[in-house]
Every structure is written in structure tokens, then in C-alpha cells.
Enzyme design. Structure first.
Site, mmCIF file in Angstrom:
data_model
loop_
_atom_site.group_PDB
_atom_site.id
_atom_site.type_symbol
_atom_site.label_atom_id
_atom_site.label_comp_id
_atom_site.label_asym_id
_atom_site.label_seq_id
_atom_site.Cartn_x
_atom_site.Cartn_y
_atom_site.Cartn_z
ATOM 1 N N ALA A 41 49.454 36.534 35.428
ATOM 2 C CA ALA A 41 50.205 34.972 35.343
ATOM 3 C C ALA A 41 48.955 34.184 35.155
ATOM 4 O O ALA A 41 47.643 34.710 35.771
ATOM 5 C CB ALA A 41 51.196 34.878 36.271
ATOM 6 N N LYS A 42 49.308 32.792 35.028
ATOM 7 C CA LYS A 42 48.257 31.937 35.015
ATOM 8 C C LYS A 42 48.987 30.545 35.001
ATOM 9 O O LYS A 42 50.146 30.522 34.375
ATOM 10 C CB LYS A 42 47.095 31.849 33.882
ATOM 11 C CG LYS A 42 45.919 31.190 34.274
ATOM 12 C CD LYS A 42 45.123 32.208 35.222
ATOM 13 C CE LYS A 42 43.555 31.548 35.673
ATOM 14 N NZ LYS A 42 42.730 32.536 36.437
ATOM 15 N N GLY A 43 48.524 29.415 35.306
ATOM 16 C CA GLY A 43 48.889 28.104 35.312
ATOM 17 C C GLY A 43 48.123 27.413 35.327
ATOM 18 O O GLY A 43 46.587 27.144 35.868
ATOM 19 N N ASP A 82 41.860 28.266 41.414
ATOM 20 C CA ASP A 82 41.064 28.676 40.085
ATOM 21 C C ASP A 82 40.258 27.412 39.846
ATOM 22 O O ASP A 82 39.952 26.593 41.011
ATOM 23 C CB ASP A 82 41.974 28.905 38.863
ATOM 24 C CG ASP A 82 41.256 29.536 37.518
ATOM 25 O OD1 ASP A 82 40.506 28.877 36.805
ATOM 26 O OD2 ASP A 82 41.275 30.816 37.737
#
Length: 417
Positions: A106-108, A147
Site C-alpha cells: 500500500a502507499k499513501g 515516508d
């Protein structure tokens, strides 16, 4: 007329297509693995400190969760867009599978320049963004981590926001938290340590001694700074380092401890007395043995790859090398250690943090670092062995191993209904 630039999502899908072809999978398998399982775009209204309201945009993409809950970072950057997040989520899926942690990718992110906002404003952005995407999140659903542009304080705000909604503290909701709130010892340095484990393994593979090796690190941030420190401790001479403001170079080697002190004081490597200034782009082309691109994606491209002189490239960032550049570097005999292997130390120790939080039992820093080293060595061995057995580059071998593991999970679980 020049060809359009290849974006990170194009590069990620090209890597996947190559792996799918080598593995003999059909078009349906490619389509399933190339497409996120779930994604959301949200409006993030922010009340500024002066009372005005600004509207920001945030994303969260869950690429895959066949092997376990989704896992991936949250970045605050003015360059965040949906295709970038999709690519990063896909790479995260392969990374988790490659190092055999039970997650999908996943990433956001939120499109914002965090340097232009106060700490109070960033807290409000974090909490509103978390609230908007909260239906997707949870220790059994999707576990965010820091991140670019985010840190342990961001994770503390995210955990608190999710915990308030639940009515009790949910320590496993995020990773990369402060140790005082259930974070893991060794998490902050894990990605950097993993990069250096891979550098040392690559040097050993090529018969090169660390003490007689030189390196340059592009990106003196979360990953690059720790990488520089651990390289120095291993005897590797760091000749150059850069950040978003500029770069510095010392032919006789940088004093990494002094450089860190300078950065703590000034906020940048620029102006460091122990080195001469150079152009940031020129760092990538220096005559060094090891190059570590540890900033953002797409810095090694077809136009500058022919001028890269490093014998080994170890990707501290996600997607720093475009497919065209990869081919140029391979033809030139450069050993490229791909991101899904090189920077996997962060997700490994995030997994350790999640395990500790769910058990409410904490490990010592020595235990964390020992287990990290074991995981990194095992992953390097698997990739190196597969590459040698099938005549593949490390990137193709790593992607094939990861894609095969994810595809097998899909096939074993079957399609519903």
C-alpha cells in the site's frame, strides 16, 4: 520532438510485464497484478494558523492484500499524485513478498510541501487525512508508516486519531511510531542498515574490499544519512553526499560525523567546510565504486545513465532507475541492487514492530538488528541464486521471485465468488 518522460507507474508496470512473461503467466494474471485492489482519493481541508482554510488532496492505494494486510508509507510532498502512489504501492507488494513478510503493498500521501507549514498545521492535516481514509486502516487491514515528509510524530498523530475513533489505544495501527508509544528499537535506522547490508554483500560478491571502496550518496535524509554513517563505520570512503539544496564532494573522503553535525545546525549539506560544492546532478556521475540513490524516483534516466561510472548501484529510494536506464547500466556491466531488495530493511522492522505491538512484548535493539540482518542476508541469497541460475539481472530475479509468491497466493486462495 523528444519522447515523453516515463513515469514511475509506467516503469513499475514494465517491470511486472517482464516478470509475467518470464514466469509464463497469462494476460489476466498481469491485469490483476497491475491494477490496485482498492484506492481512495480524499479532500483534506486545513485550517491554517491565520484562520484561513486551504484544501489539500490525499490518496491511499492498496495494491494487494492476498498475503496479508496492506502495508506502506505515507508521504507529504508537493509531488504526490495518484499514479506515483499506485507505483509505490505496487513496489511495496513485491518488497513484502520478496523478504517474506505477511503483507501486501500500500502507499499513501498528501500533496503538500511540509516545509511551508507549522507543526500545528501538519498535525491538523495528518489527523484529517487519517480520519478521511480511516475505513481502510487498522492493524488487520492496512498499516501506514513514515515516508518522505513524515516521521514518527506523524505516526503518533495517526495512531491517536485511529485510537480515539476506536475508543481504545491501537498500538498496531501504524509503525514507525516513537518508542514511547510502542515503536520498535532499531526502526529509525532499519532501512539504512538494510541498504548497507546489501552494499557489503554486493562488494563481497564482486571481490571488492569495503576498506578500499568509495561511495556517493544522493539524498542525505532518512535513508541516505544513516547509510552514509553505516558505510563509514564499515570502512567505505564516502566521497560525496547531496540533498534537495545541493551537493558536496571531498576527494579524500567526507567526515560523516562532522557532516551530520553541520546538517543538524544548518539544515543542509550545503556550506559544509570539509568539502567543495558540486552540482547535485553531477554526484550521480562521479568516479566512485558505489552509488546510492536514496532520494526520489526517476533520477537515473536514459540521458544520464551512460555517464554513470559507479560499478555498483544500490537503490535506497523507491524507483530511482527508469527501465531505459536499467538497460544502459546492465549493458555497461554495472551491478544494480534493486529497491525492492536494497531498501527492504524498513518494512522488515516495521513488521517486527507490528508483531511486538500485537503481542505487547518488546525486543531489544540487538534482537531487532540480528533478525534484520538474517532477513536481509536470506533475501540477498535468494535473489542472487535465482539470478545466477536463470541468467537474470538482480532486478528481474527479485521481481520474478516476488511476483511468483503473490501470484501463488492468488491462485491458492482462488477467486470469489
Amino acid at each position: 520532438m523528444s519522447a515523453p518522460a516515463v513515469g514511475p507507474l509506467d516503469g513499475a508496470r514494465e517491470q511486472l510485464a517482464d516478470a509475467v512473461k518470464l514466469l509464463g503467466y497469462d494476460q489476466g494474471t498481469y491485469d490483476m497484478l497491475a491494477t490496485p485492489r482498492r484506492e481512495i482519493t480524499v479532500s483534506v481541508p486545513l485550517r491554517r494558523d491565520d484562520g484561513s482554510v486551504e484544501l489539500l488532496t490525499g490518496h491511499r492505494v492498496q495494491h494487494n492484500f492476498s498475503r496479508g494486510p496492506a502495508k506502506g508509507g505515507v508521504r507529504f510532498s508537493p509531488d504526490v499524485d495518484l499514479d506515483e502512489v499506485r507505483a509505490l504501492a505496487m513496489w511495496m507488494t513485491w518488497k513484502c513478498a520478496l523478504v517474506d513478510v505477511p503483507y501486501g503493498g500500500a502507499k499513501g500521501g498528501v500533496r503538500i510541501d511540509p516545509h511551508r507549514y507549522s507543526a500545528a498545521e501538519l498535525e491538523r492535516v495528518t489527523r484529517r487525512y487519517t480520519s478521511e481514509i480511516s475505513p481502510l486502516l487498522g492493524p488487520d487491514r492496512d498499516i501506514p508508516a513514515p515516508d518522505i515528509g513524515t516521521d514518527e510524530h506523524t505516526m503518533a498523530w495517526m495512531m491517536d486519531t485511529l485510537s480515539v475513533a476506536q475508543g481504545h489505544t491501537v498500538l498496531g495501527a501504524v509503525t514507525g511510531k516513537p518508542v514511547s508509544l510502542g515503536g520498535s528499537l532499531g526502526r529509525a535506522s532499519a532501512t539504512s542498515r538494510g541498504v548497507v547490508h546489501n552494499i557489503l554483500a554486493a562488494l563481497e560478491c564482486l571481490g571488492m574490499e569495503a576498506q578500499r571502496t568509495t561511495a556517493a550518496v544522493q539524498g542525505f535524509g532518512k535513508v541516505g544519512r544513516g547509510t552514509a554513517r553505516f558505510l563509514a563505520e564499515s570502512g567505505v570512503g564516502l566521497l560525496a553526499a547531496s540533498d534537495q539544496h545541493g551537493a558536496v564532494y571531498a576527494p579524500g573522503g567526507l567526515d560523516v560525523a562532522a557532516l551530520e553535525s553541520h546538517v543538524d545546525t544548518s539544515g543542509s549539506v550545503v556550506g559544509f567546510d570539509g568539502a567543495e560544492p558540486i552540482d547535485g546532478a553531477a554526484l550521480l556521475e562521479l568516479d566512485v565504486d558505489v552509488l546510492v540513490p536514496a532520494a526520489v524516483e526517476g533520477v537515473l534516466r536514459a540521458d544520464n545513465a551512460p555517464r554513470v561510472r559507479a560499478r555498483v548501484i544500490v537503490e535506497g529510494a523507491n524507483g530511482p532507475t527508469t527501465p531505459d536506464a536499467d538497460r544502459v547500466l546492465t549493458d555497461a556491466g554495472c551491478l544494480v541492487v534493486p529497491d525492492i531488495l536494497a531498501n527492504a530493511g524498513g518494512v522488515i522492522v516495521s513488521y517486527f514492530e507490528w508483531v511486538q505491538a500485537n503481542q505487547a512484548y518488546w525486543w531489544s535493539e540487538t534482537e531487532v538488528e540480528t533478525r534484520l540482518a538474517q532477513r536481509m542476508r536470506r533475501a540477498w541469497h535468494d535473489v542472487r541464486t535465482h539470478a545466477a541460475a536463470h541468467g537474470l539481472t538482480l532486478r528481474t530475479a527479485a521481481t520474478c521471485l516476488a511476483v511468483e509468491r503473490v501470484a501463488q497466493a492468488h491462485q491458492t486462495r482462488g477467486l470469489y465468488p
